[in-house]
Design a protein around this motif. Structure first.
Motif, PDB file in Angstrom:
ATOM      1  N   SER A  51      11.172 -11.084  27.113  1.00 50.68           N
ATOM      2  CA  SER A  51      12.132 -10.851  26.028  1.00 50.68           C
ATOM      3  C   SER A  51      11.745 -11.644  24.784  1.00 50.68           C
ATOM      4  N   GLN A  52      11.180 -12.852  24.964  1.00 46.02           N
ATOM      5  CA  GLN A  52      10.734 -13.631  23.812  1.00 46.02           C
ATOM      6  C   GLN A  52       9.597 -12.928  23.087  1.00 46.02           C
ATOM      7  N   ALA A  53       8.667 -12.336  23.816  1.00 44.81           N
ATOM      8  CA  ALA A  53       7.531 -11.646  23.192  1.00 44.81           C
ATOM      9  C   ALA A  53       7.998 -10.431  22.415  1.00 44.81           C
ATOM     10  N   ALA A  54       9.099  -9.804  22.870  1.00 44.60           N
ATOM     11  CA  ALA A  54       9.588  -8.616  22.187  1.00 44.60           C
ATOM     12  C   ALA A  54      10.255  -8.946  20.864  1.00 44.60           C
ATOM     13  N   GLU A  55      10.729 -10.194  20.727  1.00 42.76           N
ATOM     14  CA  GLU A  55      11.386 -10.574  19.482  1.00 42.76           C
ATOM     15  C   GLU A  55      10.344 -10.945  18.436  1.00 42.76           C
ATOM     16  N   GLN A  56      10.434 -10.354  17.223  1.00 38.57           N
ATOM     17  CA  GLN A  56       9.499 -10.617  16.134  1.00 38.57           C
ATOM     18  C   GLN A  56      10.268 -11.053  14.898  1.00 38.57           C
ATOM     19  N   GLN A  57       9.585 -11.863  14.077  1.00 41.28           N
ATOM     20  CA  GLN A  57      10.214 -12.309  12.849  1.00 41.28           C
ATOM     21  C   GLN A  57      10.412 -11.113  11.914  1.00 41.28           C
ATOM     22  N   PRO A  58      11.578 -10.954  11.369  1.00 45.82           N
ATOM     23  CA  PRO A  58      11.818  -9.792  10.487  1.00 45.82           C
ATOM     24  C   PRO A  58      10.900  -9.847   9.266  1.00 45.82           C
ATOM     25  N   LYS A  59      10.432  -8.684   8.833  1.00 50.42           N
ATOM     26  CA  LYS A  59       9.544  -8.607   7.675  1.00 50.42           C
ATOM     27  C   LYS A  59      10.336  -8.856   6.397  1.00 50.42           C
ATOM     28  N   GLY A  60       9.706  -9.621   5.464  1.00 53.47           N
ATOM     29  CA  GLY A  60      10.349  -9.875   4.190  1.00 53.47           C
ATOM     30  C   GLY A  60      10.187  -8.703   3.237  1.00 53.47           C
ATOM     31  N   ASP A  61      10.897  -8.739   2.135  1.00 53.89           N
ATOM     32  CA  ASP A  61      10.782  -7.691   1.134  1.00 53.89           C
ATOM     33  C   ASP A  61       9.427  -7.791   0.430  1.00 53.89           C
ATOM     34  N   ASP A  62       8.964  -6.674  -0.139  1.00 55.95           N
ATOM     35  CA  ASP A  62       7.733  -6.679  -0.917  1.00 55.95           C
ATOM     36  C   ASP A  62       7.905  -7.588  -2.127  1.00 55.95           C
ATOM     37  N   PRO A  63       6.800  -8.249  -2.580  1.00 52.19           N
ATOM     38  CA  PRO A  63       6.923  -9.141  -3.744  1.00 52.19           C
ATOM     39  C   PRO A  63       7.357  -8.370  -4.978  1.00 52.19           C
ATOM     40  N   VAL A  64       8.177  -9.006  -5.755  1.00 52.27           N
ATOM     41  CA  VAL A  64       8.674  -8.386  -6.985  1.00 52.27           C
ATOM     42  C   VAL A  64       7.646  -8.607  -8.097  1.00 52.27           C
ATOM     43  N   GLU A  65       7.200  -7.514  -8.705  1.00 52.66           N
ATOM     44  CA  GLU A  65       6.230  -7.615  -9.784  1.00 52.66           C
ATOM     45  C   GLU A  65       6.961  -7.916 -11.093  1.00 52.66           C
ATOM     46  N   VAL A  66       6.622  -9.070 -11.666  1.00 51.46           N
ATOM     47  CA  VAL A  66       7.249  -9.481 -12.914  1.00 51.46           C
ATOM     48  C   VAL A  66       6.297  -9.163 -14.060  1.00 51.46           C
ATOM     49  N   PRO A  67       6.692  -8.373 -15.037  1.00 51.45           N
ATOM     50  CA  PRO A  67       5.797  -8.037 -16.142  1.00 51.45           C
ATOM     51  C   PRO A  67       5.477  -9.279 -16.966  1.00 51.45           C
ATOM     52  N   PRO A  68       4.293  -9.317 -17.598  1.00 53.41           N
ATOM     53  CA  PRO A  68       3.956 -10.477 -18.429  1.00 53.41           C
ATOM     54  C   PRO A  68       4.915 -10.587 -19.602  1.00 53.41           C
ATOM     55  N   PRO A  69       5.090 -11.777 -20.127  1.00 55.00           N
ATOM     56  CA  PRO A  69       6.033 -11.939 -21.246  1.00 55.00           C
ATOM     57  C   PRO A  69       5.550 -11.198 -22.487  1.00 55.00           C
ATOM     58  N   LYS A  70       6.470 -10.710 -23.267  1.00 52.81           N
ATOM     59  CA  LYS A  70       6.148 -10.007 -24.509  1.00 52.81           C
ATOM     60  C   LYS A  70       5.907 -11.060 -25.580  1.00 52.81           C
ATOM     61  N   LEU A  71       4.673 -11.124 -26.087  1.00 53.84           N
ATOM     62  CA  LEU A  71       4.292 -12.185 -27.008  1.00 53.84           C
ATOM     63  C   LEU A  71       4.259 -11.736 -28.459  1.00 53.84           C
ATOM     64  N   SER A  72       4.258 -10.451 -28.699  1.00 48.37           N
ATOM     65  CA  SER A  72       4.289  -9.938 -30.064  1.00 48.37           C
ATOM     66  C   SER A  72       4.829  -8.513 -30.023  1.00 48.37           C
ATOM     67  N   LYS A  73       5.049  -7.938 -31.173  1.00 49.05           N
ATOM     68  CA  LYS A  73       5.530  -6.553 -31.226  1.00 49.05           C
ATOM     69  C   LYS A  73       4.388  -5.548 -31.177  1.00 49.05           C
ATOM     70  N   TYR A  74       3.142  -6.032 -31.095  1.00 49.27           N
ATOM     71  CA  TYR A  74       1.977  -5.155 -31.089  1.00 49.27           C
ATOM     72  C   TYR A  74       1.459  -4.970 -29.663  1.00 49.27           C
ATOM     73  N   THR A  75       0.828  -3.824 -29.444  1.00 48.38           N
ATOM     74  CA  THR A  75       0.239  -3.523 -28.144  1.00 48.38           C
ATOM     75  C   THR A  75      -1.243  -3.240 -28.328  1.00 48.38           C
ATOM     76  N   TYR A  76      -2.082  -3.870 -27.497  1.00 44.99           N
ATOM     77  CA  TYR A  76      -3.531  -3.790 -27.636  1.00 44.99           C
ATOM     78  C   TYR A  76      -4.157  -3.166 -26.389  1.00 44.99           C
ATOM     79  N   THR A  77      -5.402  -2.764 -26.535  1.00 43.51           N
ATOM     80  CA  THR A  77      -6.173  -2.266 -25.406  1.00 43.51           C
ATOM     81  C   THR A  77      -7.571  -2.841 -25.482  1.00 43.51           C
ATOM     82  N   PHE A  78      -8.211  -2.999 -24.346  1.00 45.01           N
ATOM     83  CA  PHE A  78      -9.573  -3.538 -24.309  1.00 45.01           C
ATOM     84  C   PHE A  78     -10.500  -2.572 -25.044  1.00 45.01           C
ATOM     85  N   PRO A  79     -11.438  -3.071 -25.870  1.00 42.91           N
ATOM     86  CA  PRO A  79     -12.209  -2.192 -26.752  1.00 42.91           C
ATOM     87  C   PRO A  79     -13.299  -1.354 -26.091  1.00 42.91           C
ATOM     88  N   VAL A  80     -13.596  -1.558 -24.812  1.00 41.76           N
ATOM     89  CA  VAL A  80     -14.543  -0.696 -24.102  1.00 41.76           C
ATOM     90  C   VAL A  80     -13.787  -0.018 -22.969  1.00 41.76           C
TER      91      VAL A  80
END
Length: 298
Positions: A60-89
């Motif tokens: 019975s001990q082997a059948a018991e498993q630790q419950p799975k946690g929630d998926d990590p929450v993706e936090v967007p990077p902070p907004k540092l300016s009103k402009y949006t850029y893209t890599f030039p290549v």
């Protein structure tokens, strides 16, 4: 006589009944303290036994498993300016330098034909469609070979040089969007003996006579790192404006400022008036406009 005998038997019977009542367990009035029929009696533990319950089995001990946690929450990077850029290549594997070598610019190594794209929306400033660089003269204004520069919506100028080709639709004053193809990576100019790469520089608007400004004034690699890793709002606007205020719009050239020696022109014959011919200088292949506001206002 008979009456006395009956009295004695009645006394004996009462004593017997009283003794039986005292031998029962006390309870509530009218409620029997004995267990009802059909209910098993309580099991008492033998002397010295404990009341501990048996533990869970290994199965019975082997059948018991630790419950799975929630998926990590993706936090967007902070907004540092009103402009949006893209890599030039775009859509190519790249590497680039992250240190100052000669000029505050960087070399983005990429395969020939990779797309050089506008890092931000803006207006085309200069377009050089010909590769006029000559190692015998090494004119500074021609070292980037074919190149395109734009004035971004953030007021910053971005240059991509050593291009193999320039997009045919481009000319000064044309409005472009972030990510729009401006040219293809090559090794024109003084990069002809190196692997293909993009000469990438950040500066501010200045006329073609001040070509050394467009070759790079602000170190670009921190911004490239951010744009490639996902923080697309890190802007060079403040750093560029601060440096421009410190040095002025047209600072003197201090690095790689070689110029072509002027060849003396023949003197006109006395008595004849010679009309001056248009002078072809080192910027013949550069099409440019007077300063233009990226917002579209002259």
């Amino acid at each position: 006589m008979q009456t006395g005998l009956i009295g004695r038997w009645a006394a004996v019977a009462g004593a017997v009944l009283l003794t039986g009542a005292c031998s029962q367990v006390s309870g509530l009035a009218g409620v029997s303290a004995t267990a009802p029929a059909g209910v098993p009696a309580a099991v008492t533990s033998p002397p010295g036994a404990t009341d501990a319950q048996p533990g869970p089995s290994p199965e019975s001990q082997a059948a018991e498993q630790q419950p799975k946690g929630d998926d990590p929450v993706e936090v967007p990077p902070p907004k540092l300016s009103k402009y949006t850029y893209t890599f030039p290549v775009k859509d190519c594997k790249t590497t680039y330098q992250r240190k100052l070598l000669v000029l505050p610019k960087t070399t983005i190594w990429a395969k020939r034909g990779c797309a050089f794209v506008a890092p931000i929306g803006g207006v085309v400033d200069e377009v050089s469609t010909q590769n006029l660089w000559n190692p015998a003269t090494d004119q500074g204004s021609q070292r980037e070979g074919r190149f395109v520069s734009i004035i971004g919506e953030d007021g910053v100028r971005y240059l991509g040089g050593h291009l193999d080709s320039v997009a045919k639709s481009l000319k000064p004053g044309v409005r472009v969007k972030a990510g729009q193809v401006l040219g293809r990576v090559g090794n024109t100019g003084n990069a002809r003996d190196t692997a293909t790469n993009l000469y990438f520089a950040i500066s501010w608007k200045a006329g073609p006579a001040y070509w050394w400004v467009r070759r790079g004034m602000v170190k670009p690699w921190d911004y490239l790192d951010a744009w490639r890793k996902g923080n697309r709002t890190l802007s060079p606007r403040e750093e560029t404006q601060a440096l421009r205020s410190k040095l002025g719009e047209t600072p003197s050239c201090t690095v790689q400022c070689a110029v072509v020696k002027q060849v003396p022109q023949a003197q006109p014959t006395p008595g004849r008036t010679k009309r001056p011919r248009p002078r072809r200088d080192q910027d013949d292949a550069v099409i440019t406009l007077s300063p233009i506001d990226p917002s579209g206002q002259p």
